[in-house]
Design an enzyme around this catalytic site. Structure first.
Site, mmCIF file in Angstrom:
data_model
loop_
_atom_site.group_PDB
_atom_site.id
_atom_site.type_symbol
_atom_site.label_atom_id
_atom_site.label_comp_id
_atom_site.label_asym_id
_atom_site.label_seq_id
_atom_site.Cartn_x
_atom_site.Cartn_y
_atom_site.Cartn_z
ATOM 1 N N PRO A 68 0.961 -1.191 0.012
ATOM 2 C CA PRO A 68 0.024 -0.058 0.074
ATOM 3 C C PRO A 68 0.877 1.240 -0.088
ATOM 4 O O PRO A 68 1.696 1.369 0.889
ATOM 5 C CB PRO A 68 -0.867 -0.229 1.309
ATOM 6 N N ALA A 113 0.224 5.680 -0.474
ATOM 7 C CA ALA A 113 -0.666 6.905 -0.594
ATOM 8 C C ALA A 113 -0.576 7.495 -1.629
ATOM 9 O O ALA A 113 0.348 7.468 -2.378
ATOM 10 C CB ALA A 113 -0.220 7.744 0.867
ATOM 11 N N SER A 163 -4.217 1.693 -0.297
ATOM 12 C CA SER A 163 -3.723 2.408 1.195
ATOM 13 C C SER A 163 -4.979 3.012 1.502
ATOM 14 O O SER A 163 -5.890 3.416 0.598
ATOM 15 C CB SER A 163 -2.637 3.392 0.698
ATOM 16 N N GLN A 179 -5.517 -1.636 3.178
ATOM 17 C CA GLN A 179 -4.706 -1.149 4.417
ATOM 18 C C GLN A 179 -5.383 -0.345 5.260
ATOM 19 O O GLN A 179 -6.152 0.699 4.687
ATOM 20 C CB GLN A 179 -3.343 -0.790 3.727
ATOM 21 N N TYR A 216 -4.928 2.231 9.113
ATOM 22 C CA TYR A 216 -4.451 2.659 10.310
ATOM 23 C C TYR A 216 -5.467 2.288 11.260
ATOM 24 O O TYR A 216 -6.625 3.307 10.905
ATOM 25 C CB TYR A 216 -3.918 3.946 10.170
ATOM 26 N N THR A 270 -1.647 -1.680 9.608
ATOM 27 C CA THR A 270 -0.304 -1.234 9.677
ATOM 28 C C THR A 270 -0.011 -0.832 11.042
ATOM 29 O O THR A 270 -0.679 -0.276 11.812
ATOM 30 C CB THR A 270 0.031 0.027 8.670
ATOM 31 N N ARG A 329 10.067 12.572 8.474
ATOM 32 C CA ARG A 329 10.765 12.577 7.050
ATOM 33 C C ARG A 329 11.206 14.100 6.693
ATOM 34 O O ARG A 329 10.375 14.952 6.456
ATOM 35 C CB ARG A 329 9.722 12.191 5.737
ATOM 36 N N LYS A 369 0.796 -5.490 9.311
ATOM 37 C CA LYS A 369 2.092 -4.998 8.272
ATOM 38 C C LYS A 369 3.040 -4.023 9.234
ATOM 39 O O LYS A 369 2.505 -3.353 9.968
ATOM 40 C CB LYS A 369 1.360 -4.088 7.434
ATOM 41 N N SER A 375 8.133 -5.843 7.431
ATOM 42 C CA SER A 375 8.290 -4.501 6.656
ATOM 43 C C SER A 375 8.681 -3.532 7.754
ATOM 44 O O SER A 375 8.275 -3.491 8.962
ATOM 45 C CB SER A 375 6.850 -3.935 6.195
ATOM 46 N N HIS A 424 8.302 -0.281 6.746
ATOM 47 C CA HIS A 424 7.598 0.736 6.134
ATOM 48 C C HIS A 424 8.565 1.389 5.161
ATOM 49 O O HIS A 424 8.402 2.718 5.101
ATOM 50 C CB HIS A 424 7.288 1.738 7.094
ATOM 51 N N ASP A 444 8.379 -6.762 2.342
ATOM 52 C CA ASP A 444 8.645 -5.449 1.517
ATOM 53 C C ASP A 444 9.875 -4.460 1.862
ATOM 54 O O ASP A 444 10.037 -4.832 3.238
ATOM 55 C CB ASP A 444 7.364 -4.902 1.159
HETATM 56 C C1 LIG Z 1 5.156 7.251 -0.805
HETATM 57 C C2 LIG Z 1 4.796 5.979 -0.024
HETATM 58 C C3 LIG Z 1 3.619 5.794 0.866
HETATM 59 C C4 LIG Z 1 3.439 4.947 1.703
HETATM 60 N N1 LIG Z 1 2.027 4.670 2.142
HETATM 61 C C5 LIG Z 1 1.852 3.730 2.893
HETATM 62 C C6 LIG Z 1 0.627 3.692 3.451
HETATM 63 O O1 LIG Z 1 -0.446 4.711 3.279
HETATM 64 N N2 LIG Z 1 0.388 2.749 4.382
HETATM 65 C C7 LIG Z 1 1.270 1.755 4.637
HETATM 66 O O2 LIG Z 1 1.062 0.918 5.500
HETATM 67 N N3 LIG Z 1 2.392 1.750 4.147
HETATM 68 C C8 LIG Z 1 2.737 2.933 3.123
HETATM 69 N N4 LIG Z 1 3.949 3.053 2.725
HETATM 70 C C9 LIG Z 1 4.895 1.783 2.949
HETATM 71 C C10 LIG Z 1 4.848 0.673 1.667
HETATM 72 O O3 LIG Z 1 3.621 -0.062 2.030
HETATM 73 C C11 LIG Z 1 6.004 -0.507 1.710
HETATM 74 O O4 LIG Z 1 6.002 -0.661 3.390
HETATM 75 C C12 LIG Z 1 7.463 0.382 1.467
HETATM 76 O O5 LIG Z 1 6.985 1.237 0.578
HETATM 77 C C13 LIG Z 1 8.265 -0.738 1.043
HETATM 78 O O6 LIG Z 1 9.324 -0.421 0.599
HETATM 79 P P1 LIG Z 1 10.022 -0.001 -0.876
HETATM 80 O O7 LIG Z 1 9.325 1.100 -1.182
HETATM 81 O O8 LIG Z 1 11.534 -0.005 -0.908
HETATM 82 O O9 LIG Z 1 9.447 -1.233 -1.961
HETATM 83 C C14 LIG Z 1 4.292 3.996 1.673
HETATM 84 C C15 LIG Z 1 5.399 4.130 1.166
HETATM 85 C C16 LIG Z 1 5.941 5.151 0.256
HETATM 86 C C17 LIG Z 1 7.332 5.080 -0.443
HETATM 87 C C1 LIG Z 2 0.548 9.954 4.321
HETATM 88 C C2 LIG Z 2 0.678 8.579 4.981
HETATM 89 C C3 LIG Z 2 -0.676 8.185 5.542
HETATM 90 C C4 LIG Z 2 1.233 7.790 4.144
HETATM 91 C C5 LIG Z 2 2.598 7.497 4.197
HETATM 92 O O1 LIG Z 2 3.351 8.436 3.848
HETATM 93 C C6 LIG Z 2 3.355 6.532 4.721
HETATM 94 O O2 LIG Z 2 2.791 5.511 5.332
HETATM 95 O O3 LIG Z 2 4.592 6.348 4.537
#
Ligand SMILES: Cc1cc2nc3c(=O)[nH]c(=O)nc-3n(C[C@H](O)[C@H](O)[C@H](O)COP(=O)(O)O)c2cc1C
Ligand SMILES: CC(C)CC(=O)C(=O)O
Length: 362
Positions: free
Chosen positions: A85, A87, A114, A134, A136, A162, A171, A226, A248, A250, A281
């Site tokens: 997932p 965003a 997401s 997914q 929260y 998550t 960040r 997650k 994960s 994240h 992931d």
């Molecule tokens: C821009 C962005 C937004 C994300 N948004 C969510 C999210 O809304 N919910 C969530 O559980 N993980 C979120 N993640 C984490 C991803 O689900 C995942 O764990 C992660 O991107 C995996 O690593 P990779 O980008 O190296 O493949 C986000 C990651 C990125 C890069």
């Molecule tokens: C805006 C957030 C809810 C999503 C995001 O950036 C993340 O989960 O890494």
């Protein structure tokens, strides 16, 4: 050399797609997608940990007929890769989540939508078979229950909760860029309540295992957690009736300094029951990374950022291309390892120091 379709400008790897995305994205949005918490050390460690894993291929095994097909929670997947997932897909491309969903559908893989999607979950589900949602978990439990009911009605196949976000990771790129709000017209559509009011997503620092137990009682949908890295948490998840886990961190966006997922995976795999769905992931960029993950005990891998790169570079076709590049690489890597199917990849193909002792054969 076999004739290949190497044309000037053709994307040959996910790295090519990443580079192309960088040329079309607003730099502030590119930073949001690429960024991670703190020094971004965990995001780098995810890549490095996969790269460190050396393989020990088997030979002369008749790998002429191969299949990448697998099954995740009863849904056939054309390969052991799913869309983690992420965003705000409309920030990457105006076609947003529906385009991603159509690409996942065409490729025959599961999309995890997401909670922070910029499209309503019902609309995304109209474009792909049995996506997962997914969540929260929100302090307003009624609202969470409302989302779960909507997911059930819309045909979602699982809930991915998550659990690595009691607070939101810091960040620095986003702080430096002043990126705090979505640009005009975009919003988290699933956070709009029945009265039309847009809520904030709350990261609930008060969550405990009770919340998982409560969710378990509220829904028949499979539940995956997650963001689990510790074997003791994996054990607790199994005890709480959880149906699968995402190993994960994240993508390094929460706890900077957290263990790389490829390093955490064996410890988690060692404590869950045989066949328990285990998705890893973070840093999967090559077919060979999928081989590494499966050899370390994963059922499948998830990809996060590469989906956003594909979407930014070429919309639905770009996401499809990311998936097809991974498929081609995985198929070739499996053959080179002497495996005909994902199920044939195990610790046997890992270089000795990475696998458990096997009584002197290593
Ligand atoms: C821009 C962005 C937004 C994300 N948004 C969510 C999210 O809304 N919910 C969530 O559980 N993980 C979120 N993640 C984490 C991803 O689900 C995942 O764990 C992660 O991107 C995996 O690593 P990779 O980008 O190296 O493949 C986000 C990651 C990125 C890069
Ligand atoms: C805006 C957030 C809810 C999503 C995001 O950036 C993340 O989960 O890494």
């Amino acid at each position: 050399m076999p004739a290949t379709d190497v044309l000037p400008g053709k994307r040959l790897s996910l790295a090519d797609v990443e580079r192309e995305a960088a040329t079309v994205l607003d730099p502030v949005h590119a930073d949001f997608f690429a960024g991670a918490a703190g020094d971004e050390s965990t995001a780098r460690a995810n890549l490095a940990a996969f790269e460190r894993i050396r393989l020990r291929p088997r030979v002369l095994r008749d790998v002429s007929a191969r299949s990448l097909a697998t099954s995740l929670l009863g849904r056939p997947n054309s390969m052991p890769v799913l869309l983690s997932p992420t965003a705000f897909h409309r920030l990457a491309h105006p076609a947003g989540e529906p385009a991603t969903a159509r690409a996942a559908e065409a490729a025959g893989v599961t999309m995890v939508v997401s909670m922070a999607a910029t499209t309503r979950l019902e609309e995304v589900a109209a474009h792909t078979t049995r996506p997962w949602l997914q969540l929260y978990l929100q302090p307003d439990q009624d609202f969470t229950r409302h989302l779960v009911r909507r997911a059930g009605r819309a045909g979602y196949g699982a809930l991915v909760v998550t659990v690595d976000s009691p607070v939101f990771g810091r960040r620095e790129r986003d702080h430096r860029n002043g990126f705090h709000d979505l640009p005009g017209g975009l919003r988290c559509e699933n956070l709009v309540d029945d009265a039309g009011v847009l809520r904030d997503i709350v990261m609930d620092a008060g969550l405990t295992w009770d919340a998982v137990a409560r969710l378990r009682e509220t829904t028949d949908l499979p539940i995956l957690l997650k963001g689990v890295l510790h074997p003791d948490d994996a054990r607790l998840a199994v005890e709480h009736g959880v149906d699968g886990l995402f190993v994960s961190n994240h993508g390094g966006r929460q706890l900077d300094g957290a263990i790389a997922t490829a390093d955490a995976l064996p410890g988690v795999a060692a404590v869950v029951p045989q066949g328990f769905p285990l998705i890893v992931d973070g840093g999967v960029r090559r077919g060979i990374d999928v081989v590494r993950a499966l050899a370390l005990g994963a059922t499948a891998v998830g990809i996060g950022r590469p989906v956003l790169w594909g979407l930014a570079a070429a919309g639905q076709d770009g996401v499809r291309e990311v998936l097809e590049l991974l498929r081609t690489e995985l198929d070739e890597a499996m053959a080179l390892c002497g495996a005909r199917s994902p199920g044939e990849l195990g610790p046997d193909v890992l270089a000795p120091h990475l696998s458990a002792p096997t009584g002197g054969t290593a």
